[in-house]
Design an enzyme around this catalytic site. Sequence first.
Site, PDB file in Angstrom:
ATOM      1  N   ARG A 286      11.716  68.832  61.047  1.00 57.89           N
ATOM      2  CA  ARG A 286      12.470  67.910  60.207  1.00 57.89           C
ATOM      3  C   ARG A 286      11.967  67.979  58.764  1.00 57.89           C
ATOM      4  O   ARG A 286      10.778  68.085  58.513  1.00 57.89           O
ATOM      5  CB  ARG A 286      12.288  66.490  60.745  1.00 57.89           C
ATOM      6  CG  ARG A 286      12.957  65.450  59.873  1.00 57.89           C
ATOM      7  CD  ARG A 286      13.244  64.225  60.643  1.00 57.89           C
ATOM      8  NE  ARG A 286      12.044  63.428  60.889  1.00 57.89           N
ATOM      9  CZ  ARG A 286      12.115  62.217  61.421  1.00 57.89           C
ATOM     10  NH1 ARG A 286      13.270  61.707  61.800  1.00 57.89           N
ATOM     11  NH2 ARG A 286      11.011  61.534  61.622  1.00 57.89           N
TER      12      ARG A 286
ATOM     13  N   ARG B 283       3.382  58.865  67.948  1.00 59.38           N
ATOM     14  CA  ARG B 283       4.599  58.070  67.767  1.00 59.38           C
ATOM     15  C   ARG B 283       5.375  57.931  69.062  1.00 59.38           C
ATOM     16  O   ARG B 283       5.954  56.888  69.351  1.00 59.38           O
ATOM     17  CB  ARG B 283       5.477  58.691  66.682  1.00 59.38           C
ATOM     18  CG  ARG B 283       4.987  58.367  65.277  1.00 59.38           C
ATOM     19  CD  ARG B 283       5.512  59.335  64.263  1.00 59.38           C
ATOM     20  NE  ARG B 283       6.950  59.281  64.140  1.00 59.38           N
ATOM     21  CZ  ARG B 283       7.692  60.308  63.727  1.00 59.38           C
ATOM     22  NH1 ARG B 283       7.141  61.460  63.417  1.00 59.38           N
ATOM     23  NH2 ARG B 283       8.984  60.179  63.637  1.00 59.38           N
TER      24      ARG B 283
ATOM     25  N   ARG C 113      11.019  46.948  66.453  1.00 62.82           N
ATOM     26  CA  ARG C 113      10.300  47.995  67.164  1.00 62.82           C
ATOM     27  C   ARG C 113       9.330  47.415  68.182  1.00 62.82           C
ATOM     28  O   ARG C 113       8.638  48.165  68.874  1.00 62.82           O
ATOM     29  CB  ARG C 113       9.500  48.796  66.158  1.00 62.82           C
ATOM     30  CG  ARG C 113       9.863  50.262  66.062  1.00 62.82           C
ATOM     31  CD  ARG C 113       8.855  50.867  65.116  1.00 62.82           C
ATOM     32  NE  ARG C 113       8.939  52.276  64.942  1.00 62.82           N
ATOM     33  CZ  ARG C 113       9.798  52.907  64.150  1.00 62.82           C
ATOM     34  NH1 ARG C 113      10.725  52.244  63.533  1.00 62.82           N
ATOM     35  NH2 ARG C 113       9.727  54.209  64.018  1.00 62.82           N
TER      36      ARG C 113
ATOM     37  N   LYS D 284      18.151  58.307  64.976  1.00 61.98           N
ATOM     38  CA  LYS D 284      18.459  56.974  64.441  1.00 61.98           C
ATOM     39  C   LYS D 284      18.826  57.019  62.963  1.00 61.98           C
ATOM     40  O   LYS D 284      19.834  56.474  62.557  1.00 61.98           O
ATOM     41  CB  LYS D 284      17.255  56.036  64.582  1.00 61.98           C
ATOM     42  CG  LYS D 284      16.994  55.527  65.969  1.00 61.98           C
ATOM     43  CD  LYS D 284      15.964  54.406  65.954  1.00 61.98           C
ATOM     44  CE  LYS D 284      14.640  54.804  65.316  1.00 61.98           C
ATOM     45  NZ  LYS D 284      13.873  55.799  66.074  1.00 61.98           N
TER      46      LYS D 284
ATOM     47  N   ARG E 283       7.404  65.073  56.488  1.00 62.98           N
ATOM     48  CA  ARG E 283       6.672  63.812  56.479  1.00 62.98           C
ATOM     49  C   ARG E 283       5.305  63.979  57.140  1.00 62.98           C
ATOM     50  O   ARG E 283       5.161  64.725  58.097  1.00 62.98           O
ATOM     51  CB  ARG E 283       7.475  62.758  57.264  1.00 62.98           C
ATOM     52  CG  ARG E 283       8.612  62.178  56.454  1.00 62.98           C
ATOM     53  CD  ARG E 283       9.584  61.392  57.305  1.00 62.98           C
ATOM     54  NE  ARG E 283       8.971  60.628  58.381  1.00 62.98           N
ATOM     55  CZ  ARG E 283       9.673  59.860  59.220  1.00 62.98           C
ATOM     56  NH1 ARG E 283      10.989  59.760  59.094  1.00 62.98           N
ATOM     57  NH2 ARG E 283       9.059  59.208  60.177  1.00 62.98           N
TER      58      ARG E 283
HETATM   59  P1  ADP Z   1      10.863  57.394  63.230  1.00 66.52           P
HETATM   60  O1  ADP Z   1      11.321  58.744  62.863  1.00 66.52           O
HETATM   61  O2  ADP Z   1       9.579  57.384  64.001  1.00 66.52           O
HETATM   62  O3  ADP Z   1      11.941  56.585  63.846  1.00 66.52           O
HETATM   63  P2  ADP Z   1      10.763  55.607  60.907  1.00 66.52           P
HETATM   64  O4  ADP Z   1      11.167  56.235  59.625  1.00 66.52           O
HETATM   65  O5  ADP Z   1      11.671  54.622  61.518  1.00 66.52           O
HETATM   66  O6  ADP Z   1      10.391  56.793  61.873  1.00 66.52           O
HETATM   67  O7  ADP Z   1       9.340  54.893  60.716  1.00 66.52           O
HETATM   68  C1  ADP Z   1       8.217  55.580  60.207  1.00 66.52           C
HETATM   69  C2  ADP Z   1       6.968  54.725  60.328  1.00 66.52           C
HETATM   70  O8  ADP Z   1       7.120  53.504  59.577  1.00 66.52           O
HETATM   71  C3  ADP Z   1       6.626  54.258  61.737  1.00 66.52           C
HETATM   72  O9  ADP Z   1       5.920  55.237  62.466  1.00 66.52           O
HETATM   73  C4  ADP Z   1       5.761  53.027  61.422  1.00 66.52           C
HETATM   74  O10 ADP Z   1       4.473  53.380  60.986  1.00 66.52           O
HETATM   75  C5  ADP Z   1       6.487  52.402  60.252  1.00 66.52           C
HETATM   76  N1  ADP Z   1       7.548  51.459  60.713  1.00 66.52           N
HETATM   77  C6  ADP Z   1       8.896  51.617  60.557  1.00 66.52           C
HETATM   78  N2  ADP Z   1       9.575  50.586  61.086  1.00 66.52           N
HETATM   79  C7  ADP Z   1       8.651  49.751  61.608  1.00 66.52           C
HETATM   80  C8  ADP Z   1       8.705  48.512  62.314  1.00 66.52           C
HETATM   81  N3  ADP Z   1       9.882  47.925  62.609  1.00 66.52           N
HETATM   82  N4  ADP Z   1       7.540  47.931  62.704  1.00 66.52           N
HETATM   83  C9  ADP Z   1       6.359  48.500  62.413  1.00 66.52           C
HETATM   84  N5  ADP Z   1       6.216  49.677  61.774  1.00 66.52           N
HETATM   85  C10 ADP Z   1       7.341  50.296  61.368  1.00 66.52           C
END
Ligand code: ADP
Length: 211
Positions: free
Chosen positions: A122, A166, A88, A13, A155
């Site tokens: 990553r 996750r 999400r 994404k 991360r």
């Molecule tokens: P991923 O690689 O899991 O897609 P992101 O960078 O999108 O990671 O998100 C990292 C973290 O930030 C998530 O695991 C969550 O804790 C928080 N987060 C991101 N976007 C949202 C959202 N829309 N609602 C709730 N928590 C979020």
Amino acid sequence: MKLIFLGPPGAGKGTLAGLAAKELGIPQVSTGDIFRDAIKRGTDLGKQVQAIVGRGDLVPDELTVSLVRERLAAADAAKGYILDGFPRTIPQAEALAGFQQLDAAVNLLASDDVVVLRLTGREVCRSCGAIYHVRNIPSKVKGVCDRCGGPTYTRDDDKLESIRNRLEVYRRQTEPLIAFYRERGLLRDVDSSTTPEATLAGVRTALGLRG
Ligand code: ADP
């Protein structure tokens, strides 16, 4: 164009939203980046979400929705944007539908094996957020960002225990969005199991853009 990118963690994404946003000349709005930036800067928001993000759990809906609502009200998002990592949950998607009309929801498809391999390797630039992978897309100099020279790191939530969590959170809370957007005629499936370039080509086709 007002777009969201869906898909499990590790589907690509962030990488694809970045490439597509650049090509379309619209901002990429990543809730994950917003939270990580707040944590890095030690703001009130950062303190509030640090433990949640580190575990791979979701930040509460109300907080996330109000951040996104504010961000999308900025002038640069008036003509379009790519939301990466939001919505999400179904309540987030319902809230978004109350204040924005989307053109499409791009659904990036990748198997569990592929996403686990990608997430365990990553690396992200601490300064500009560029994404690398020790095996698939290494930076030219190990630990140093190609784009800005900043340090790259793993991360907290890319450690194995958080990755498992996750994926489970994704399945339980986020996967239902696929049906939500399909029912509304907005879903565009794109295979994301090979390279970023091939996936970007798939995104163009899915959106009816010329390659
Ligand atoms: P991923 O690689 O899991 O897609 P992101 O960078 O999108 O990671 O998100 C990292 C973290 O930030 C998530 O695991 C969550 O804790 C928080 N987060 C991101 N976007 C949202 C959202 N829309 N609602 C709730 N928590 C979020």
